[in-house]
Design a protein around this motif. Structure first.
Motif, PDB file in Angstrom:
ATOM      1  N   GLY A 617       0.707  -1.135  -0.051  1.00 36.68           N
ATOM      2  CA  GLY A 617      -0.106   0.116   0.124  1.00 36.68           C
ATOM      3  C   GLY A 617       1.004   1.246  -0.059  1.00 36.68           C
ATOM      4  N   LYS A 618       0.115   2.434  -0.113  1.00 41.23           N
ATOM      5  CA  LYS A 618       1.161   3.531  -0.282  1.00 41.23           C
ATOM      6  C   LYS A 618       1.182   4.248   1.160  1.00 41.23           C
ATOM      7  N   CYS A 619       2.258   4.738   1.506  1.00 50.70           N
ATOM      8  CA  CYS A 619       2.731   5.325   2.951  1.00 50.70           C
ATOM      9  C   CYS A 619       3.559   6.514   2.529  1.00 50.70           C
ATOM     10  N   ILE A 620       3.392   7.347   3.468  1.00 50.40           N
ATOM     11  CA  ILE A 620       4.480   8.561   3.577  1.00 50.40           C
ATOM     12  C   ILE A 620       5.275   8.477   4.685  1.00 50.40           C
ATOM     13  N   TYR A 621       6.440   8.448   4.476  1.00 52.88           N
ATOM     14  CA  TYR A 621       7.534   8.599   5.663  1.00 52.88           C
ATOM     15  C   TYR A 621       8.083  10.178   5.831  1.00 52.88           C
ATOM     16  N   THR A 622       8.392  10.598   6.780  1.00 51.75           N
ATOM     17  CA  THR A 622       8.827  12.099   6.816  1.00 51.75           C
ATOM     18  C   THR A 622      10.298  11.996   7.543  1.00 51.75           C
ATOM     19  N   LEU A 623      11.229  12.617   7.098  1.00 54.25           N
ATOM     20  CA  LEU A 623      12.755  12.923   7.441  1.00 54.25           C
ATOM     21  C   LEU A 623      12.866  14.004   8.095  1.00 54.25           C
ATOM     22  N   TYR A 624      13.124  14.077   9.630  1.00 59.24           N
ATOM     23  CA  TYR A 624      13.165  15.298  10.062  1.00 59.24           C
ATOM     24  C   TYR A 624      14.597  15.620  10.387  1.00 59.24           C
ATOM     25  N   LEU A 625      15.202  16.941  10.133  1.00 62.35           N
ATOM     26  CA  LEU A 625      16.443  17.078  10.432  1.00 62.35           C
ATOM     27  C   LEU A 625      16.355  18.148  11.388  1.00 62.35           C
ATOM     28  N   MET A 626      16.702  17.853  12.756  1.00 61.54           N
ATOM     29  CA  MET A 626      16.522  18.664  13.779  1.00 61.54           C
ATOM     30  C   MET A 626      17.935  19.180  14.456  1.00 61.54           C
ATOM     31  N   SER A 627      17.962  20.440  14.530  1.00 65.85           N
ATOM     32  CA  SER A 627      19.390  20.983  15.390  1.00 65.85           C
ATOM     33  C   SER A 627      19.488  20.662  16.704  1.00 65.85           C
ATOM     34  N   ASP A 628      20.465  20.282  17.194  1.00 66.30           N
ATOM     35  CA  ASP A 628      20.659  20.091  18.478  1.00 66.30           C
ATOM     36  C   ASP A 628      21.107  21.478  19.393  1.00 66.30           C
ATOM     37  N   SER A 629      21.316  22.389  18.534  1.00 67.72           N
ATOM     38  CA  SER A 629      21.745  23.608  19.052  1.00 67.72           C
ATOM     39  C   SER A 629      20.910  24.919  18.695  1.00 67.72           C
ATOM     40  N   TYR A 630      20.166  25.112  17.704  1.00 65.80           N
ATOM     41  CA  TYR A 630      19.566  26.303  17.222  1.00 65.80           C
ATOM     42  C   TYR A 630      18.075  26.108  17.067  1.00 65.80           C
ATOM     43  N   LEU A 631      17.321  27.040  17.479  1.00 62.53           N
ATOM     44  CA  LEU A 631      15.770  27.232  17.194  1.00 62.53           C
ATOM     45  C   LEU A 631      15.792  27.672  15.734  1.00 62.53           C
ATOM     46  N   GLY A 632      14.679  26.972  15.279  1.00 64.43           N
ATOM     47  CA  GLY A 632      14.180  27.512  13.917  1.00 64.43           C
ATOM     48  C   GLY A 632      14.987  27.198  12.821  1.00 64.43           C
ATOM     49  N   MET A 633      15.960  26.207  12.891  1.00 66.74           N
ATOM     50  CA  MET A 633      16.689  25.837  11.790  1.00 66.74           C
ATOM     51  C   MET A 633      16.567  24.347  11.381  1.00 66.74           C
ATOM     52  N   ASP A 634      15.438  23.785  11.671  1.00 64.70           N
ATOM     53  CA  ASP A 634      15.013  22.480  11.512  1.00 64.70           C
ATOM     54  C   ASP A 634      14.485  22.347   9.974  1.00 64.70           C
ATOM     55  N   GLN A 635      14.596  20.933   9.349  1.00 66.27           N
ATOM     56  CA  GLN A 635      13.986  20.860   7.983  1.00 66.27           C
ATOM     57  C   GLN A 635      13.364  19.466   8.043  1.00 66.27           C
ATOM     58  N   GLN A 636      12.285  19.437   7.086  1.00 65.43           N
ATOM     59  CA  GLN A 636      11.669  17.987   7.011  1.00 65.43           C
ATOM     60  C   GLN A 636      11.233  17.792   5.499  1.00 65.43           C
ATOM     61  N   TYR A 637      11.372  16.502   5.232  1.00 65.36           N
ATOM     62  CA  TYR A 637      11.194  16.052   3.837  1.00 65.36           C
ATOM     63  C   TYR A 637      10.460  14.931   3.883  1.00 65.36           C
ATOM     64  N   ASP A 638       9.366  14.901   3.100  1.00 66.13           N
ATOM     65  CA  ASP A 638       8.309  13.672   2.884  1.00 66.13           C
ATOM     66  C   ASP A 638       8.884  12.887   1.809  1.00 66.13           C
ATOM     67  N   ILE A 639       8.706  11.619   2.279  1.00 59.88           N
ATOM     68  CA  ILE A 639       9.335  10.614   1.250  1.00 59.88           C
ATOM     69  C   ILE A 639       8.132   9.590   0.852  1.00 59.88           C
ATOM     70  N   TYR A 640       7.622   9.586  -0.457  1.00 61.44           N
ATOM     71  CA  TYR A 640       6.208   8.881  -0.773  1.00 61.44           C
ATOM     72  C   TYR A 640       6.883   7.260  -1.178  1.00 61.44           C
ATOM     73  N   LEU A 641       6.252   6.439  -0.482  1.00 58.40           N
ATOM     74  CA  LEU A 641       6.599   5.139  -0.652  1.00 58.40           C
ATOM     75  C   LEU A 641       5.385   4.248  -1.300  1.00 58.40           C
ATOM     76  N   ASN A 642       5.505   3.476  -2.118  1.00 58.85           N
ATOM     77  CA  ASN A 642       4.479   2.600  -2.718  1.00 58.85           C
ATOM     78  C   ASN A 642       4.882   1.186  -2.385  1.00 58.85           C
ATOM     79  N   ILE A 643       4.313   0.533  -1.352  1.00 58.32           N
ATOM     80  CA  ILE A 643       4.725  -0.612  -0.925  1.00 58.32           C
ATOM     81  C   ILE A 643       4.146  -1.900  -1.844  1.00 58.32           C
ATOM     82  N   ILE A 644       5.006  -2.444  -2.514  1.00 55.10           N
ATOM     83  CA  ILE A 644       4.602  -3.634  -3.147  1.00 55.10           C
ATOM     84  C   ILE A 644       4.864  -5.030  -2.404  1.00 55.10           C
ATOM     85  N   PRO A 645       4.132  -6.017  -3.022  1.00 54.85           N
ATOM     86  CA  PRO A 645       4.529  -7.578  -2.382  1.00 54.85           C
ATOM     87  C   PRO A 645       5.760  -7.670  -2.110  1.00 54.85           C
ATOM     88  N   ALA A 646       5.887  -8.387  -0.995  1.00 57.77           N
ATOM     89  CA  ALA A 646       7.486  -8.838  -0.686  1.00 57.77           C
ATOM     90  C   ALA A 646       8.367  -9.452  -1.816  1.00 57.77           C
TER      91      ALA A 646
END
Length: 663
Positions: A617-646
């Motif tokens: 089935g289809k699902c969306i994973y999200t990658l979060y790039l979070m700073s451990d030092s600064y506020l407001g510098m985070d980024q996120q990226y959606d990864i669209y996955l179409n899961i097919i049979p094993a």
């Protein structure tokens, strides 16, 4: 009685060291001030009230102008210095230099100075051998080692052939001090108080795998040597083989039971073998006390918010020893009125409540009631990061995405000293709430005709960086008229050193589809239409793949040497810049993978392994790039996955090495 003591105290100095340096140890910061004022009162009755000032008065007046503490200004004029942790660092340095160079004759200090800095004097006076212990809320005796250390400051080898030490003590304790000051004093072990944490570390490392191993471990410690030599000190009646065995066995049983209650270890069905659990490993890795990790297990939830996480952080056992001094419960009550989050009104004498208030004041940049609180805030911040890191590992262990992201926000708040809901522009030095309108009003009006730069208005740091395009004069034009030139430079220096990371993603693995023979597939960076089949990446169900993350740093006009240290003026320790990489599925609020990476100098490649869902089935994973030092510098990226049979050929799930390179 009190007056007689004061007279005795003053005449001790007059008779034993009328003209040579005198060091007086007192029990508290308040006592340094009271003792100095008492001495000044006696000096006022003398013909030469400034006899302890050994320099020209005009020179001293020039120094006094630079001193911040009002009490210290007064005492220095009479040749009396004060030294304690509540003073500003520059004031302490001034006092130290004056005393070492014999410009002032008397220095009144708290007992910690005896261990910290070597300031020998001809005469040392220990004014009382008790201090107020905020934890037990009573007066307790100094450790005898502290008294010996204070006395050891008497005598200056290069100037004197003898030193004098006077201890003012209650009559009933005089014989006790005579005995221990003139006879060798045994050093006893303190292992018992922390035995469970030591055993946990050894179990996590694999050194101890059974109760017998734990018994053997204890026999190799200094505690065991002292137990044989001085059993009564450790509440043991005799040292016969059976008694010792029972005693050590009960110690091991209790410690292991405590660790089991804190979810750190598991005792085998045979009641002998011992296995480490994930929580025990986390506690050992971050040097946490086992009750803290147990409390995390009980109190962290799948969707803990910032307020709940702040309470959990401040309830950590590591903060139990934060001092709540005399009358500080009233100060805590007053401070709480000016802070946004309410605390239990019946717990103002608690170390944990004080920690909570100090962190709130740190985020709110609130005025602290006294210098001691600034010192205490440093103590709190020193430990906060590693406790938060352990909380993050616990959340990741459970797969709690919301809690994990909130913990990373809490880390950023601790380092920058701002609330997460504040504008990230407020982390710029010298920028306060009243300046935010300058950024909001800056808009395309000024730059409409220019080459498609950021058009405004500016609400956050990345927008400000885009607007400035690495040019300081653009930033200066935004805040001009409200900030001094030096303050503009400080803010710009912070801004241009912020990390801008460009990211490209690819997925490594194996595919059965003949149309996709390659083992690496790029992830489309900008999502357009969810109906566009090209951006849905086909992956086999229930198979391991590796998300490869390429990070590239771009400079924004900073001309200086590249430095891995984060710019964090509100944080007391030097801190390296780093990042949390969190892969999650937002719809299920599930954390799939967590990875940490350090400072990105130019380029860095991080590999994060993950398993695909079991059902197609289809699902969306999200990658979060979070700073451990600064506020407001985070980024996120959606990864669209179409899961097919094993995959039909299970053997193709070859392992991809976990690669992390830095060029």
């Amino acid at each position: 009685e009190n007056k007689r003591n004061k007279v005795l105290f003053y005449h001790t100095i007059r008779s034993h060291s009328p003209a040579k340096p005198v060091l007086i140890f007192v029990s508290s910061r308040r006592q340094t001030r009271l003792t100095a004022l008492d001495l000044i009162a006696f000096l006022a009755t003398e013909d030469d009230p400034k006899q302890w000032l050994k320099m020209d008065e005009r020179e001293m007046n020039d120094i006094i102008v630079t001193v911040r503490d009002s009490n210290l200004k007064l005492t220095l004029a009479f040749g009396i210095g004060m030294h304690h942790a509540g003073l500003h660092e520059r004031d302490r340095k001034t006092v130290e230099e004056l005393f070492v160079n014999c410009k002032i004759q008397v220095l009144i200090a708290t007992s910690t100075l005896a261990w910290g800095v070597n300031f020998p004097a001809h005469l040392v006076i220990v004014k009382g051998t008790e201090y107020y212990d905020g934890k037990t809320r009573r007066y307790v005796d100094y450790p005898i080692t502290d008294v010996l250390q204070m006395m050891g400051r008497a005598g200056r080898p290069q100037f004197d052939d003898q030193g004098k030490a006077v201890i003012l003590v209650h009559d009933i304790k005089k014989d006790f001090y005579k005995k221990f000051l003139y006879e060798p004093f045994p050093v006893e072990s303190s292992l018992l108080e922390v035995l469970a944490d030591h055993l946990n570390a050894e179990i996590a490392a694999g050194t101890i795998t059974s109760k017998q191993d734990a018994m053997d471990y204890i026999t190799w410690t200094y505690f065991f040597r002292r137990l044989i030599m001085n059993p009564t000190y450790y509440n043991l009646d005799d040292v016969s083989h059976d008694t010792m065995n029972k005693y050590l066995s009960s110690l091991v049983e209790k410690s292991l039971f405590d660790l089991e209650c804190s979810y750190c270890i598991e005792i085998g069905e045979d009641n002998c073998s011992v296995e480490p659990l994930t929580y025990g490993r986390i506690a050992s890795y971050y040097y946490l006390k086992h009750p803290t990790i147990g409390m995390f297990k009980d109190q962290l939830k799948p969707e803990s918010n910032i307020e709940e996480l702040l309470l959990i952080l401040t309830n950590a056992e590591e903060y139990t020893d934060l001092p709540v001094r005399h009358n500080e419960d009233q100060m805590n009550s007053e401070l709480a009125k000016h802070l946004p989050i309410e605390v239990n009104p019946h717990s103002f004498d608690s170390s944990h409540t004080k920690t909570h208030l100090l962190l709130q004041a740190h985020f709110s940049r609130a005025m602290l009631p006294c210098p001691d609180y600034a010192t205490d805030t440093k103590t709190v911040l020193d430990q906060a990061i590693r406790i938060c890191q352990a909380m993050l590992d616990v959340a990741a262990q459970h797969g709690w995405l919301v809690t994990a992201l909130n913990i990373t926000s809490l880390v950023q708040m601790v380092v920058q000293g701002r609330w997460i809901h504040n504008s990230s522009l407020l982390t710029l030095p010298n920028i306060e709430l009243q300046h935010l309108y300058l950024f909001r009003k800056w808009s395309q009006g000024k730059r409409k005709s220019m080459h498609g730069g950021y058009q405004g208005p500016i609400e956050c740091l990345p927008e400000l960086m885009a607007a400035c395009e690495g040019k300081e004069h653009v930033f200066a034009s935004i805040v001009d008229g409200e900030l001094q030139t030096a303050h503009i430079s400080q803010a710009w220096n912070f801004l241009c050193r912020l990390p801008i990371l460009n990211i490209s993603l690819s997925i490594k693995g194996c595919w059965d589809d003949p149309a996709q023979p390659q083992n690496e597939m790029p992830v489309p960076s900008l999502a357009t239409d969810t109906r566009d089949d090209k951006k849905w990446i086909k992956l086999h169900a229930d198979q391991e793949y590796v998300l490869q993350i390429n990070l590239q740093r771009t400079q924004m006009g900073y001309q200086g040497k590249q430095d891995s240290k984060a710019v964090a003026p509100r944080f007391p320790k030097v801190k390296d810049e780093g990042w949390f990489l969190i892969l999650g599925e937002v719809d299920k609020k599930e954390l799939i993978a967590l990875k940490r990476t350090g400072y990105v100098r130019n380029r860095n490649t991080i590999s994060v392994a993950f398993y695909t869902p079991e059902t197609p089935g289809k699902c969306i994973y999200t990658l979060y790039l979070m700073s451990d030092s600064y506020l407001g510098m985070d980024q996120q990226y959606d990864i669209y996955l179409n899961i097919i049979p094993a995959s039909t050929s299970a053997q193709v799930t070859t392992e991809v090495p976990d690669r992390s390179t830095d060029r």
